[in-house]
Design an enzyme around this catalytic site. Structure first.
Site, PDB file in Angstrom:
ATOM      1  N   HIS A 102      -4.602 -12.106  -6.847  1.00  0.00           N
ATOM      2  CA  HIS A 102      -4.341 -13.511  -7.185  1.00  0.00           C
ATOM      3  C   HIS A 102      -2.932 -13.565  -7.777  1.00  0.00           C
ATOM      4  O   HIS A 102      -2.515 -12.629  -8.463  1.00  0.00           O
ATOM      5  CB  HIS A 102      -5.263 -14.034  -8.293  1.00  0.00           C
ATOM      6  CG  HIS A 102      -6.722 -14.049  -7.995  1.00  0.00           C
ATOM      7  ND1 HIS A 102      -7.518 -12.960  -8.183  1.00  0.00           N
ATOM      8  CD2 HIS A 102      -7.533 -15.050  -7.574  1.00  0.00           C
ATOM      9  CE1 HIS A 102      -8.774 -13.281  -7.878  1.00  0.00           C
ATOM     10  NE2 HIS A 102      -8.816 -14.536  -7.497  1.00  0.00           N
ATOM     11  N   ASP A 105      -2.830 -12.422 -11.299  1.00  0.00           N
ATOM     12  CA  ASP A 105      -3.147 -11.006 -11.584  1.00  0.00           C
ATOM     13  C   ASP A 105      -1.870 -10.187 -11.677  1.00  0.00           C
ATOM     14  O   ASP A 105      -1.801  -9.223 -12.435  1.00  0.00           O
ATOM     15  CB  ASP A 105      -3.950 -10.351 -10.443  1.00  0.00           C
ATOM     16  CG  ASP A 105      -5.274 -11.010 -10.158  1.00  0.00           C
ATOM     17  OD1 ASP A 105      -5.850 -11.594 -11.079  1.00  0.00           O
ATOM     18  OD2 ASP A 105      -5.724 -10.917  -8.993  1.00  0.00           O
ATOM     19  N   GLU A 270     -18.549 -12.576   0.784  1.00  0.00           N
ATOM     20  CA  GLU A 270     -18.787 -11.607  -0.286  1.00  0.00           C
ATOM     21  C   GLU A 270     -20.271 -11.298  -0.391  1.00  0.00           C
ATOM     22  O   GLU A 270     -21.109 -12.203  -0.440  1.00  0.00           O
ATOM     23  CB  GLU A 270     -18.259 -12.132  -1.630  1.00  0.00           C
ATOM     24  CG  GLU A 270     -18.533 -11.111  -2.733  1.00  0.00           C
ATOM     25  CD  GLU A 270     -17.987 -11.464  -4.094  1.00  0.00           C
ATOM     26  OE1 GLU A 270     -16.828 -11.918  -4.183  1.00  0.00           O
ATOM     27  OE2 GLU A 270     -18.731 -11.270  -5.071  1.00  0.00           O
TER      28      GLU A 270
HETATM   29  C1  XLS Z   1     -15.203 -14.725  -7.667  1.00  0.00           C
HETATM   30  C2  XLS Z   1     -14.533 -14.509  -6.407  1.00  0.00           C
HETATM   31  C3  XLS Z   1     -13.026 -14.315  -6.450  1.00  0.00           C
HETATM   32  C4  XLS Z   1     -12.413 -14.448  -5.089  1.00  0.00           C
HETATM   33  C5  XLS Z   1     -10.923 -14.612  -5.081  1.00  0.00           C
HETATM   34  O1  XLS Z   1     -16.428 -14.700  -7.767  1.00  0.00           O
HETATM   35  O2  XLS Z   1     -15.162 -13.423  -5.780  1.00  0.00           O
HETATM   36  O3  XLS Z   1     -12.704 -13.106  -7.043  1.00  0.00           O
HETATM   37  O4  XLS Z   1     -12.723 -13.352  -4.272  1.00  0.00           O
HETATM   38  O5  XLS Z   1     -10.531 -15.716  -5.800  1.00  0.00           O
HETATM   39 CA    CA Z   2     -14.713 -12.383  -3.917  1.00  0.00          CA
HETATM   40 CA    CA Z   3     -17.753 -12.178  -6.952  1.00  0.00          CA
END
Ligand code: XLS
Ligand code: CA
Ligand code: CA
Length: 439
Positions: A102, A105, A270
């Protein structure tokens, strides 16, 4: 400082399944060719900046526990430079091909956006040098539109157009920096694009704003010639009670509704978000593939007993072997990869733990890749699925698929040909036994 932080850890090497050291790859042999492609090119694995270098181990009940010298007090830009140096030292010792970040980061938030942008530009030069020196590439970049208090009521969906504008400006800069660093994708996760209560929420207006925002991002992508896809990352909740990008199907519908289903956008799925949405990880990937929206994967796992996003490192070989088989069967990644959006536990506070976590995750994926190859080479599982739908190759099935029959004509055929389908077993237990034999 940089040299001393990881100096106790030797670069991680492939040692084979019987390797002595806990810090060796047993399965990840990056040059090993599987189905005509090197393991490294199949898996395209990435380390994430946020959990591994930015987070200090803080949770809602306690302060940071990690030993991270670059997080000590001091000049913010100097610390960001140290953090970058440590991160690339980590990537090199680990032997990983990609990283993800990000904007906030890798570079601090300034007093104004202009100041933040200036520092991010400077840090992009620093990252570019490290990338050049180490050969580590950028899988994706993104903008943090959720940490700063200005975003507490959302970014693109905020009731205040000035917040929308601020978020747009931040994404413009993050997308341009991602392009400059040769990023393969750009990610949009709507961390606070949702609501806490419908009492204060105009849902239609917020969805329209999100649609407008994504259209603007796509326009800018074309304007600057960023060649990678924009990846929307679904998540049902946390931090908000409800997030609009709930799951893959919700994002698919959103893209269609707002005229965005034109190839600019794909999905970053994810694992832990899938389970939070009440799906399996495999379901979300299967949906993304079916909808032609499969982009990339944030690799982690949740905890079946905890109802939040625990972001643990993956270790479920059975689940991942089937997932890899599915992804390979569909042709594998194009621009995407496996990003470890995963964090060590609070008690795993030292440098060595970061390696154990990533070595384990990388080895699990490598082993799953080898098993997936066996599943596909053997061919029984895909053949059984094909056989289950074989009836669609017959004239009736073909005519229905080709839109040659109306509902009334289908009804006529059932009666005139006395169609009388017989039940057939789904053979679930047999299939489960078959899968166990590959593991
Ligand atoms: C949070 C998300 C975040 C995204 C990127 O739960 O996983 O980390 O992957 O902003
Ligand atoms: Ca993520
Ligand atoms: Ca996550």
């Amino acid at each position: 400082m940089v040299d001393s932080f990881f100096s106790a850890i030797e670069p991680i090497r492939y040692g084979g399944p019987d390797a002595e050291s806990a810090l060796a790859f047993r399965f990840y042999d990056k040059d090993r060719v599987v189905r005509g492609k090197r393991m490294e090119d199949h898996l395209r694995m990435a380390v994430c900046f946020w959990h591994t270098f930015a987070w200090d181990g803080t949770d809602m009940f306690g302060s940071g526990t990690f030993q991270r010298p670059w997080q000590a007090a001091g000049d913010a830009l100097a610390r960001a430079k140290l953090k970058a140096a440590v991160a690339f030292d980590f990537f090199s010792r680990l032997g990983v091909s990609f990283f993800c970040f990000h904007d906030r980061d890798v570079s601090p938030e300034g007093h104004t956006l202009a100041e933040s942008n200036k520092m991010l530009d400077a840090m992009a030069d620093v990252l570019a040098e490290h990338m050049q020196r180490t050969g580590v590439k950028l899988l994706w970049g993104t903008a943090n539109l959720f940490s700063h208090p200005r975003y507490m009521a959302g970014a693109a969906t905020n009731p205040d157009p000035e917040v929308f504008a601020y978020a747009a400006a931040q994404v413009k800069q993050a997308l341009e920096v991602t392009q400059r660093l040769g990023g393969a994708n750009y990610v949009l996760w709507g961390g606070r694009e949702g609501y806490e209560t419908l009492l204060n929420t105009d849902m239609k207006r917020e969805l329209d704003q999100l649609g407008r925002f994504m259209n603007l991002v796509a326009e800018h992508k074309h304007k600057i010639g960023f060649s990678g896809p924009l990846l929307i990352e679904p998540k049902p909740r946390e931090p908000t009670k409800h997030q609009y990008d709930y799951d893959a199907a919700a994002v698919d519908a959103f893209l269609q509704h707002y005229g965005l289903a034109n190839g600019d956008f794909r999905l970053n799925i994810e694992a832990n978000h899938a389970t939070l949405a009440g799906h399996t990880f495999e379901h979300e990937v299967a949906y993304a593939l079916a909808a032609g929206l499969f982009g990339s994967i944030d690799m982690n796992r949740g905890d079946t007993l905890l109802g939040w996003d625990t972001d643990q490192f993956p270790n479920d070989l059975g689940e991942l072997s089937l997932l890899l088989a599915r992804v390979l069967q569909a042709g594998g990644f194009s621009t995407g990869g496996f990003n470890f959006d995963a964090k060590v536990r609070r008690q795993s506070f030292d440098a060595e733990d970061l390696f154990h976590a990533h070595v384990g995750g990388m080895d699990t994926l490598a082993r799953a890749l080898l098993i997936a190859d066996r599943i596909l080479a053997d061919g029984k599982l895909p053949a059984l699925v094909d056989a289950r739908y074989a009836g669609w190759k017959n004239p009736l099935g073909q005519e229905i698929i080709a839109h040659r029959l109306s509902l009334a004509q289908i009804a006529d055929q059932v009666i005139s040909r006395n169609i009388d389908p017989k039940p057939r077993s789904g053979r679930q237990e047999m299939l489960e036994n078959l899968v166990s034999r590959y593991l």
